[in-house]
Design an enzyme around this catalytic site. Structure first.
Site, PDB file in Angstrom:
ATOM      1  CG  ASP A   1       1.365   3.879   6.384  1.00 17.02           C
ATOM      2  OD1 ASP A   1       2.516   3.474   6.628  1.00 17.02           O
ATOM      3  OD2 ASP A   1       0.350   3.177   6.540  1.00 17.02           O
TER       4      ASP A   1
ATOM      5  CB  THR B   1      -1.816   1.354   4.169  1.00 16.10           C
ATOM      6  OG1 THR B   1      -1.925   2.495   5.054  1.00 16.10           O
ATOM      7  CG2 THR B   1      -2.597   1.608   2.904  1.00 16.10           C
TER       8      THR B   1
ATOM      9  CG  PHE C   1       4.951  -4.961  10.069  1.00 16.13           C
ATOM     10  CD1 PHE C   1       3.990  -3.961  10.113  1.00 16.13           C
ATOM     11  CD2 PHE C   1       5.702  -5.210  11.211  1.00 16.13           C
ATOM     12  CE1 PHE C   1       3.796  -3.207  11.265  1.00 16.13           C
ATOM     13  CE2 PHE C   1       5.516  -4.473  12.371  1.00 16.13           C
ATOM     14  CZ  PHE C   1       4.561  -3.467  12.396  1.00 16.13           C
ATOM     15  CG  ASN C   2       0.602  -3.683   7.231  1.00 16.49           C
ATOM     16  OD1 ASN C   2       1.162  -3.079   8.140  1.00 16.49           O
ATOM     17  ND2 ASN C   2       0.456  -3.186   6.015  1.00 16.49           N
TER      18      ASN C   2
ATOM     19  CG  ASN D   1       4.866   1.259   9.934  1.00 15.59           C
ATOM     20  OD1 ASN D   1       5.315   0.148   9.704  1.00 15.59           O
ATOM     21  ND2 ASN D   1       4.189   1.967   9.041  1.00 15.59           N
TER      22      ASN D   1
ATOM     23  CG  ASP E   1       1.056   1.306   9.947  1.00 19.23           C
ATOM     24  OD1 ASP E   1       1.774   0.365  10.338  1.00 19.23           O
ATOM     25  OD2 ASP E   1       0.902   1.568   8.729  1.00 19.23           O
TER      26      ASP E   1
ATOM     27  CG  HIS F   1       5.561  -1.786   1.301  1.00 14.53           C
ATOM     28  ND1 HIS F   1       6.038  -2.971   0.759  1.00 14.53           N
ATOM     29  CD2 HIS F   1       6.530  -1.361   2.152  1.00 14.53           C
ATOM     30  CE1 HIS F   1       7.227  -3.250   1.267  1.00 14.53           C
ATOM     31  NE2 HIS F   1       7.557  -2.292   2.106  1.00 14.53           N
ATOM     32  CG  ASP F   2       1.345   1.470   3.198  1.00 16.99           C
ATOM     33  OD1 ASP F   2       1.729   2.053   4.222  1.00 16.99           O
ATOM     34  OD2 ASP F   2       1.293   0.229   3.095  1.00 16.99           O
TER      35      ASP F   2
HETATM   36  O1  RIB Z   1       5.159  -4.679   5.271  1.00 17.24           O
HETATM   37  C1  RIB Z   1       5.001  -3.354   4.838  1.00 17.24           C
HETATM   38  C2  RIB Z   1       3.835  -2.704   5.509  1.00 17.24           C
HETATM   39  O2  RIB Z   1       4.071  -2.635   6.918  1.00 17.24           O
HETATM   40  C3  RIB Z   1       3.623  -1.243   5.081  1.00 17.24           C
HETATM   41  O3  RIB Z   1       2.273  -0.907   5.181  1.00 17.24           O
HETATM   42  C4  RIB Z   1       4.416  -0.480   6.084  1.00 17.24           C
HETATM   43  O4  RIB Z   1       3.950   0.869   6.228  1.00 17.24           O
HETATM   44  C5  RIB Z   1       4.139  -1.266   7.324  1.00 17.24           C
HETATM   45  O5  RIB Z   1       2.877  -0.851   7.833  1.00 17.24           O
HETATM   46 CA    CA Z   2       1.637   1.037   6.568  1.00 15.32          CA
END
Ligand code: RIB
Ligand code: CA
Length: 319
Positions: free
Chosen positions: A15, A124, A165-166, A39, A10, A240-241
């Site tokens: 990403d 991701t 979040f994901n 996102n 996303d 993160h990703d």
């Molecule tokens: O919490 C971080 C994640 O949520 C990452 O993958 C960021 O790109 C969002 O998708």
């Molecule tokens: Ca992401």
């Protein structure tokens, strides 16, 4: 051995870095990019994925997927990624045509066409596309080599005090993914918050001196500004990703520990929590390899190399 992957994402600043590493490191073969709402809305994240392909010279199938979560109201993250989902850099026009198939069908087609146990799924973003693919073609569960997902946390969340979040964006989808009998690696916030792009990293990337490296610097500068303002990260944003792809390039990049992981779906305050049992307290078999400790220099060495490698391949790419 080259890891053959489908990146379900996303974009999203982190990403974008994951896409670039997947395309630039020879230890990974990027078979397809699929997008899901997360996102930002599906049209925005899909446009962003195509823009990253254009600037990085990535030529793989790109397909759009789920417009939103399975059950819950949609959530987006403009406070971190901006209104476009990839604020900061100038986004080039797409050079690839979007694949006419739905992302779920691309995931199924790639997995079913490959030898069993040879394709790794790397989600991701929210896990909606993965869950839908499992329901449309259950046979992918036994054929997929592994699911290496960015999501969750065994300590604190970032969308709620307990949910990342994901996972929070589509907890039902996440529950289906963690409950299925396939190998799962959970790359959660406990790991990814170690993956900060500090000033030295940004300087190394800038020194490459290509349109792609300038794009990445712009990505990291915006991402760094929102993470500094919103979450107090003063040492650069946690990318993160990127960590998911880095582990497939080099499993030494972080350590893992086995655990039983379940996603909370009925908590008043804990919906979307990845409840992580390292000690067998629930008496359930371990179903997840949980990422624990990052080798940060190793992460950024391979990422800088990938950007340099792609830059050499995409001389003159537009920003
Ligand atoms: O919490 C971080 C994640 O949520 C990452 O993958 C960021 O790109 C969002 O998708
Ligand atoms: Ca992401």
């Amino acid at each position: 051995m080259t890891e053959r992957i489908v990146l379900d994402c996303d974009p999203g600043h982190d990403d974008a870095l994951a896409m670039i590493l997947a395309a630039g490191d020879p230890r990974v073969e990027l078979l397809a990019v699929t997008t899901c709402a997360g996102n930002q809305t599906l049209p925005k994240v899909t446009r962003n994925a195509l823009a990253v392909c254009a600037v990085a010279g990535i030529e793989v199938p790109v397909a759009a997927g789920a417009v939103g979560p399975l059950v819950r109201p949609q959530m987006v993250a403009p406070e971190i990624h901006g209104e476009s989902g990839l604020d900061g850099p100038v986004l080039p026009e797409a050079t690839l045509e979007l694949d006419p198939r739905h992302a779920v069908d691309v995931i199924i087609d790639v997995v079913m066409a490959a030898e069993p146990g040879t394709v790794t799924l790397v989600p991701t973003g929210p896990l909606t596309n993965i869950a839908l693919a499992m329901r449309k073609e259950p046979a992918i569960v036994e054929r997929v080599k592994r699911v290496v997902l960015m999501g969750g946390s065994y300590t604190r969340g970032n969308k709620t005090p307990t949910a990342e979040f994901n996972i929070a964006a589509d907890p039902e989808a996440a529950s289906a993914v963690f409950s299925a009998p396939w190998p799962v690696t959970m790359v959660g916030l406990d790991l990814t918050h170690q993956a900060t792009a500090d000033a030295d990293v940004v300087a190394r990337i800038e020194a490459i001196g290509s349109p792609l490296s300038s794009f990445v610097v712009d990505v990291l500068e915006f991402f760094g500004s929102t993470y500094r303002e919103q979450q107090g990260f003063t040492d650069g944003p946690p990318v993160h990703d990127l960590c998911c792809v880095a582990w497939l390039c080099d499993p030494e990049v972080f350590t893992t520990q086995e655990a039983f992981v379940a996603v909370e779906l009925t908590g008043t305050w804990t919906n979307g929590m990845t409840v992580t049992d390292f000690a067998g307290l629930f008496g359930r078999p371990n179903n997840t390899d949980v990422a624990i400790t990052l080798d940060k220099p190793r992460l950024w060495d391979m990422t800088v190399d990938a950007i340099a490698s792609l830059s050499a391949r995409t001389e003159g790419a537009v920003r």
